[in-house]
Scaffold this motif. Structure first.
Motif, PDB file in Angstrom:
ATOM      1  N   THR A  92       1.672  -2.671   4.183  1.00  0.00           N
ATOM      2  CA  THR A  92       1.387  -1.201   3.224  1.00  0.00           C
ATOM      3  C   THR A  92      -0.072  -1.516   2.536  1.00  0.00           C
ATOM      4  O   THR A  92      -0.623  -0.520   2.258  1.00  0.00           O
ATOM      5  CB  THR A  92       2.325  -1.328   2.289  1.00  0.00           C
ATOM      6  N   ASN A  93      -0.785  -2.680   2.669  1.00  0.00           N
ATOM      7  CA  ASN A  93      -2.022  -2.481   2.083  1.00  0.00           C
ATOM      8  C   ASN A  93      -3.006  -1.929   3.318  1.00  0.00           C
ATOM      9  O   ASN A  93      -2.911  -2.309   4.430  1.00  0.00           O
ATOM     10  CB  ASN A  93      -2.487  -4.249   1.956  1.00  0.00           C
ATOM     11  N   GLN A  94      -3.722  -0.731   2.774  1.00  0.00           N
ATOM     12  CA  GLN A  94      -4.359  -0.230   3.703  1.00  0.00           C
ATOM     13  C   GLN A  94      -5.423  -0.789   4.426  1.00  0.00           C
ATOM     14  O   GLN A  94      -5.355  -0.657   5.886  1.00  0.00           O
ATOM     15  CB  GLN A  94      -5.054   0.999   2.975  1.00  0.00           C
ATOM     16  N   ILE A  95      -6.199  -1.719   3.796  1.00  0.00           N
ATOM     17  CA  ILE A  95      -7.249  -2.193   4.386  1.00  0.00           C
ATOM     18  C   ILE A  95      -6.808  -3.130   5.316  1.00  0.00           C
ATOM     19  O   ILE A  95      -7.318  -3.285   6.508  1.00  0.00           O
ATOM     20  CB  ILE A  95      -8.340  -2.822   3.459  1.00  0.00           C
ATOM     21  N   GLY A  96      -5.816  -4.056   4.948  1.00  0.00           N
ATOM     22  CA  GLY A  96      -5.254  -4.899   5.539  1.00  0.00           C
ATOM     23  C   GLY A  96      -4.384  -4.540   6.876  1.00  0.00           C
ATOM     24  O   GLY A  96      -4.577  -4.860   7.888  1.00  0.00           O
ATOM     25  N   ALA A  97      -3.756  -3.090   6.834  1.00  0.00           N
ATOM     26  CA  ALA A  97      -3.296  -2.648   7.942  1.00  0.00           C
ATOM     27  C   ALA A  97      -4.105  -2.228   8.997  1.00  0.00           C
ATOM     28  O   ALA A  97      -4.137  -2.234  10.210  1.00  0.00           O
ATOM     29  CB  ALA A  97      -2.422  -1.460   7.628  1.00  0.00           C
ATOM     30  N   VAL A  98      -5.394  -1.522   8.478  1.00  0.00           N
ATOM     31  CA  VAL A  98      -6.280  -0.865   9.394  1.00  0.00           C
ATOM     32  C   VAL A  98      -7.147  -2.029  10.100  1.00  0.00           C
ATOM     33  O   VAL A  98      -7.274  -1.924  11.390  1.00  0.00           O
ATOM     34  CB  VAL A  98      -7.395  -0.058   8.870  1.00  0.00           C
ATOM     35  N   VAL A  99      -7.506  -2.979   9.471  1.00  0.00           N
ATOM     36  CA  VAL A  99      -8.233  -4.114  10.081  1.00  0.00           C
ATOM     37  C   VAL A  99      -7.223  -4.854  10.886  1.00  0.00           C
ATOM     38  O   VAL A  99      -7.657  -4.921  11.924  1.00  0.00           O
ATOM     39  CB  VAL A  99      -8.585  -5.219   9.039  1.00  0.00           C
ATOM     40  N   THR A 100      -6.288  -5.149  10.611  1.00  0.00           N
ATOM     41  CA  THR A 100      -5.232  -5.985  11.505  1.00  0.00           C
ATOM     42  C   THR A 100      -4.887  -5.035  12.778  1.00  0.00           C
ATOM     43  O   THR A 100      -5.174  -5.562  13.753  1.00  0.00           O
ATOM     44  CB  THR A 100      -3.764  -6.190  10.956  1.00  0.00           C
ATOM     45  N   SER A 101      -4.743  -3.707  12.570  1.00  0.00           N
ATOM     46  CA  SER A 101      -4.434  -3.156  13.883  1.00  0.00           C
ATOM     47  C   SER A 101      -5.400  -2.967  14.781  1.00  0.00           C
ATOM     48  O   SER A 101      -5.452  -3.245  15.860  1.00  0.00           O
ATOM     49  CB  SER A 101      -3.769  -1.682  13.582  1.00  0.00           C
ATOM     50  N   ALA A 102      -6.667  -2.622  14.252  1.00  0.00           N
ATOM     51  CA  ALA A 102      -7.939  -2.512  15.038  1.00  0.00           C
ATOM     52  C   ALA A 102      -8.279  -3.929  15.825  1.00  0.00           C
ATOM     53  O   ALA A 102      -8.607  -3.958  16.859  1.00  0.00           O
ATOM     54  CB  ALA A 102      -9.197  -1.809  13.937  1.00  0.00           C
ATOM     55  N   VAL A 103      -8.260  -5.029  14.913  1.00  0.00           N
ATOM     56  CA  VAL A 103      -8.638  -6.322  15.549  1.00  0.00           C
ATOM     57  C   VAL A 103      -7.725  -6.526  16.483  1.00  0.00           C
ATOM     58  O   VAL A 103      -7.946  -7.062  17.559  1.00  0.00           O
ATOM     59  CB  VAL A 103      -8.535  -7.496  14.314  1.00  0.00           C
ATOM     60  N   VAL A 104      -6.199  -6.423  16.409  1.00  0.00           N
ATOM     61  CA  VAL A 104      -5.485  -6.781  17.387  1.00  0.00           C
ATOM     62  C   VAL A 104      -5.628  -5.879  18.535  1.00  0.00           C
ATOM     63  O   VAL A 104      -5.650  -6.449  19.868  1.00  0.00           O
ATOM     64  CB  VAL A 104      -4.124  -6.721  16.846  1.00  0.00           C
ATOM     65  N   TYR A 105      -5.833  -4.718  18.337  1.00  0.00           N
ATOM     66  CA  TYR A 105      -5.914  -3.675  19.600  1.00  0.00           C
ATOM     67  C   TYR A 105      -7.348  -4.291  20.385  1.00  0.00           C
ATOM     68  O   TYR A 105      -7.464  -4.339  21.529  1.00  0.00           O
ATOM     69  CB  TYR A 105      -6.234  -2.229  18.957  1.00  0.00           C
ATOM     70  N   LEU A 106      -8.510  -4.366  19.713  1.00  0.00           N
ATOM     71  CA  LEU A 106      -9.637  -4.324  20.194  1.00  0.00           C
ATOM     72  C   LEU A 106      -9.890  -5.913  20.798  1.00  0.00           C
ATOM     73  O   LEU A 106     -10.326  -6.164  21.870  1.00  0.00           O
ATOM     74  CB  LEU A 106     -10.838  -4.128  19.416  1.00  0.00           C
ATOM     75  N   ILE A 107      -9.819  -6.904  19.946  1.00  0.00           N
ATOM     76  CA  ILE A 107     -10.276  -8.071  19.942  1.00  0.00           C
ATOM     77  C   ILE A 107      -8.834  -9.017  20.625  1.00  0.00           C
ATOM     78  O   ILE A 107      -9.066  -9.702  21.696  1.00  0.00           O
ATOM     79  CB  ILE A 107     -10.821  -8.723  18.936  1.00  0.00           C
ATOM     80  N   GLY A 108      -7.689  -8.729  20.074  1.00  0.00           N
ATOM     81  CA  GLY A 108      -6.644  -9.460  20.429  1.00  0.00           C
ATOM     82  C   GLY A 108      -6.288  -9.272  21.907  1.00  0.00           C
ATOM     83  O   GLY A 108      -5.923 -10.357  22.608  1.00  0.00           O
ATOM     84  N   THR A 109      -6.321  -8.074  22.292  1.00  0.00           N
ATOM     85  CA  THR A 109      -6.204  -7.575  23.819  1.00  0.00           C
ATOM     86  C   THR A 109      -7.111  -8.571  24.843  1.00  0.00           C
ATOM     87  O   THR A 109      -6.634  -9.259  25.887  1.00  0.00           O
ATOM     88  CB  THR A 109      -6.319  -6.184  24.243  1.00  0.00           C
ATOM     89  N   GLN A 110      -8.540  -8.700  24.461  1.00  0.00           N
ATOM     90  CA  GLN A 110      -9.394  -9.437  25.184  1.00  0.00           C
ATOM     91  C   GLN A 110      -8.913 -10.918  25.135  1.00  0.00           C
ATOM     92  O   GLN A 110      -8.887 -11.651  26.161  1.00  0.00           O
ATOM     93  CB  GLN A 110     -10.832  -9.426  24.675  1.00  0.00           C
ATOM     94  N   VAL A 111      -8.439 -11.600  24.022  1.00  0.00           N
ATOM     95  CA  VAL A 111      -8.492 -12.799  23.787  1.00  0.00           C
ATOM     96  C   VAL A 111      -7.191 -13.105  24.574  1.00  0.00           C
ATOM     97  O   VAL A 111      -7.032 -14.076  25.291  1.00  0.00           O
ATOM     98  CB  VAL A 111      -7.927 -13.304  22.317  1.00  0.00           C
ATOM     99  N   ALA A 112      -6.111 -12.241  24.522  1.00  0.00           N
ATOM    100  CA  ALA A 112      -4.776 -12.605  25.381  1.00  0.00           C
ATOM    101  C   ALA A 112      -5.238 -12.291  26.761  1.00  0.00           C
ATOM    102  O   ALA A 112      -4.721 -13.377  27.437  1.00  0.00           O
ATOM    103  CB  ALA A 112      -3.711 -11.660  24.731  1.00  0.00           C
ATOM    104  N   SER A 113      -6.010 -11.543  27.307  1.00  0.00           N
ATOM    105  CA  SER A 113      -6.023 -11.301  28.700  1.00  0.00           C
ATOM    106  C   SER A 113      -6.931 -12.722  29.148  1.00  0.00           C
ATOM    107  O   SER A 113      -6.416 -13.106  30.059  1.00  0.00           O
ATOM    108  CB  SER A 113      -7.214 -10.280  28.783  1.00  0.00           C
ATOM    109  N   LEU A 114      -7.838 -13.072  28.242  1.00  0.00           N
ATOM    110  CA  LEU A 114      -8.355 -14.331  28.592  1.00  0.00           C
ATOM    111  C   LEU A 114      -7.517 -15.464  28.750  1.00  0.00           C
ATOM    112  O   LEU A 114      -7.631 -16.400  30.035  1.00  0.00           O
ATOM    113  CB  LEU A 114      -9.546 -14.692  27.547  1.00  0.00           C
TER     114      LEU A 114
END
Lengths: 312, 274
Positions: B183-205
């Motif tokens: 529910t923490n706004q900054i936490g939720a926005v950063v987490t979802s964006a990071v997981v979406y953008l970087i997490g995907t690349q890391v997992a793909s690697l």
């Protein structure tokens, strides 16, 4: 819907709190609290900081789940009310609107959710005198304007029960007087008005009944005069004179209780101001001050809540 | 219905959606140019220069697949933006303390979350509609000018359009789910964006390394457990040995939406609003 024709005086707007308890991890914020709030009167809900006032109001409004006990409005729990905004209006925090949204849009969002017509938003905004700021964003509102917007939101459904948490916070003297008149008028119309506050002088002017809690427990409930009268404090006459010794002697002879305060004034109990004046004339004392001091809510409150201060 | 109207009004009366819409449009423009170049390169036989393994290059040399890819341009960032709208729909309530007002007008919290889910899917629909119209016009023009044919009659292309819609709706719903969990706004926005953008690349690697280590290309297909891979698999009609079938992606994404939505409702019902 028949609701539209409902006058606020019909139907019971009685609030009944019964055995209400909230246990947080380390603190029992509210402990077996029971009291009732009657329609047609302003009830002040008083307690030191941290006494559990806000938690109690939030349990009444189904925002916080009680550990035990219940709270009902007109015999029903808040969660069981159909169209709750048509029954109960609440003002909880001064800052509960999106900062980038205009005042009028804030009200329209609520009106839409409650199935109320859009025009109702304009009506309540006019009611609290905010029409000139309707299209200004919430972040540009002063604290007083925010409070007024909160009250406007509470009035959207024309509710017969009003619950307000510290509504006087941040209001200027003009705003406080406006609020007092507004809430008294609502009670006169037969509505139930429950107001929490720690501004005791304001409460003495506003409230018909008081509920005093401390450390999560009920301390006293009843009409303001009765609660004040129930305490040991009595009416005293304060008198200042250069001939204090002579006057004190004369008064004691009339079986008055006389104390001397740190500033040299006499505090006389057991006789009225006229008797003190006559006694002064008799001993030829020159009077600089003669005032009747009535016990007030503040004194009673401090006495009742002594040793049960907020930090737990 | 009143609740959905209220939720849509909440979005219309603040500026966040505008920024997300601008971002999505920019993403469409950039992606369309890239995809158009990709389609032109692969379909005119210069696939070698992309440096792909031969069987992958052959798979890419598929006019219908390239058309589908072109018509869903901007999906990658578009989905990020609609997810962020979903996240904000929930976290704004806590950040601006409007949750109190919201739950006062509707004590039945399940209804509130459901109306947010419905409103979110409608917003996803609008984003899909606008980006698809742009892609449709520009894509059809590009394909016919280059004599590839518009390919709009092909089921695989039509399916790409439809599943792109499903992706937009599901990602906005996913955003709501994430918002109720964090529910923490900054936490939720950063987490979802990071997981979406970087997490995907890391997992793909990670999957890529795992696949070389096990010497098995099949392992790569497991990337579909990542929601962003799942949604691109869902709209992709190119039959690549590196990717599983489209319906696997669809199922994975629906699964994520259902799970986060359900957990979100359960958490919100129990939460103390103070």
């Amino acid at each position: 819907m028949s609701d539209g024709q409902r006058s606020p005086t019909t139907g019971s707007g009685q609030i009944v709190v019964s055995g209400l308890t909230k246990q947080y991890k380390n603190v029992r914020a509210v402990n077996d609290l029971s009291f009732t709030v009657e329609p047609g009167r302003v009830t002040g809900f008083l307690g030191p900081n941290g006494a559990g006032k806000t938690t109690t109001l939030r349990m009444l409004l189904n925002l916080v789940t009680p550990t035990a006990g219940s709270a009902t409005i007109g015999g029903r729990r808040y969660a069981d009310l159909t169209d709750p905004l048509r029954h109960v209006g609440a003002v909880l925090e001064a800052s509960s609107a999106h900062k980038g949204r205009t005042g009028i849009n804030h009200l329209r969002v609520i009106a839409a959710a409650a199935g109320l017509p859009k025009t109702r938003a304009d009506e309540v905004l006019a009611m609290v005198g905010l029409t000139p700021a309707a299209k200004r964003k919430f972040k540009g509102y002063s604290l007083g304007m925010k409070q007024r917007l909160g009250i406007a939101a509470a009035m959207l459904g024309d509710p017969r029960v009003l619950v307000l948490d510290e509504p006087a916070n941040g209001l200027d003297p003009e705003g406080i007087r406006w609020m007092r008149g507004f809430l008294k008028a609502l009670a006169t119309e037969g509505r139930t008005v429950l107001v929490s506050s720690h501004l005791l002088s304001e409460m003495q002017l506003l409230a018909d009944d008081v509920v005093i809690i401390a450390a999560g427990q009920l301390i006293r409930q009843g009409p303001v005069d009765q609660v004040i009268g129930s305490m040991a404090q009595t009416t005293r006459v304060r008198v200042r004179t250069p001939q204090a010794t002579e006057l004190a002697k004369a008064l004691r002879e009339q079986s008055a209780v006389v104390e001397v305060d740190p500033h040299g004034a006499l505090l006389v109990a057991g006789v009225d101001a006229a008797t003190v004046g006559r006694a002064a004339l008799a001993v030829q004392a020159e009077l600089h001050e003669l005032t009747t001091e009535r016990p007030d809510l503040e004194g009673v409150f401090l006495e009742l809540t002594a040793g049960k201060a907020g930090i737990r | 219905m009143n609740l959905v109207r209220s939720e849509l009004l909440k979005i219309r009366t603040t500026a966040a959606w505008l920024w997300m819409a601008l971002g999505a449009l920019l993403a469409v423009a950039l992606a369309f140019v890239t995809n158009a170049w990709l389609a032109h390169t692969t379909l005119t036989g210069d696939a070698d220069m992309l440096g792909l393994p031969p069987e992958e290059a052959a798979a890419q040399q598929d006019v219908v697949g390239q058309a589908a890819n072109l018509y869903t341009s901007g999906q990658y960032f578009g989905l990020l933006f609609v997810m962020l709208i979903g996240v904000l729909m929930v976290t704004n309530e806590f950040f601006h303390q409007t949750a109190t007002t919201t739950f006062l007008s509707t004590p039945k919290r399940t209804s509130v979350i459901f109306s947010k889910l419905v409103a979110a899917s409608l917003i996803g629909f609008v984003f899909w509609l606008v980006t698809s119209v742009i892609n449709l016009v520009a894509g059809a023009l590009f394909m016919s000018i280059n004599d590839f044919g518009t390919q709009l009659g092909e089921w695989e292309v039509q399916r790409a359009f439809l599943f792109n819609l499903l992706a937009y709706a599901l990602w906005t719903i996913l955003g709501i789910g994430v918002g109720t969990l964090i529910t923490n706004q900054i936490g939720a926005v950063v987490t979802s964006a990071v997981v979406y953008l970087i997490g995907t690349q890391v997992a793909s690697l990670f999957f890529f390394l795992l696949s070389s280590w096990l010497d098995s290309e099949a392992v790569l297909k497991w990337q579909v457990v990542l929601p962003s891979v799942a949604s691109s698999v869902m709209v992709n009609s190119i039959e690549s040995p590196m990717l599983p079938a489209w319906w696997v992606g669809a199922l994975v994404l629906v699964g994520y939406a259902v799970v986060t939505g359900t957990i979100g409702i359960l958490i919100t019902r129990r939460r103390d609003i103070s």
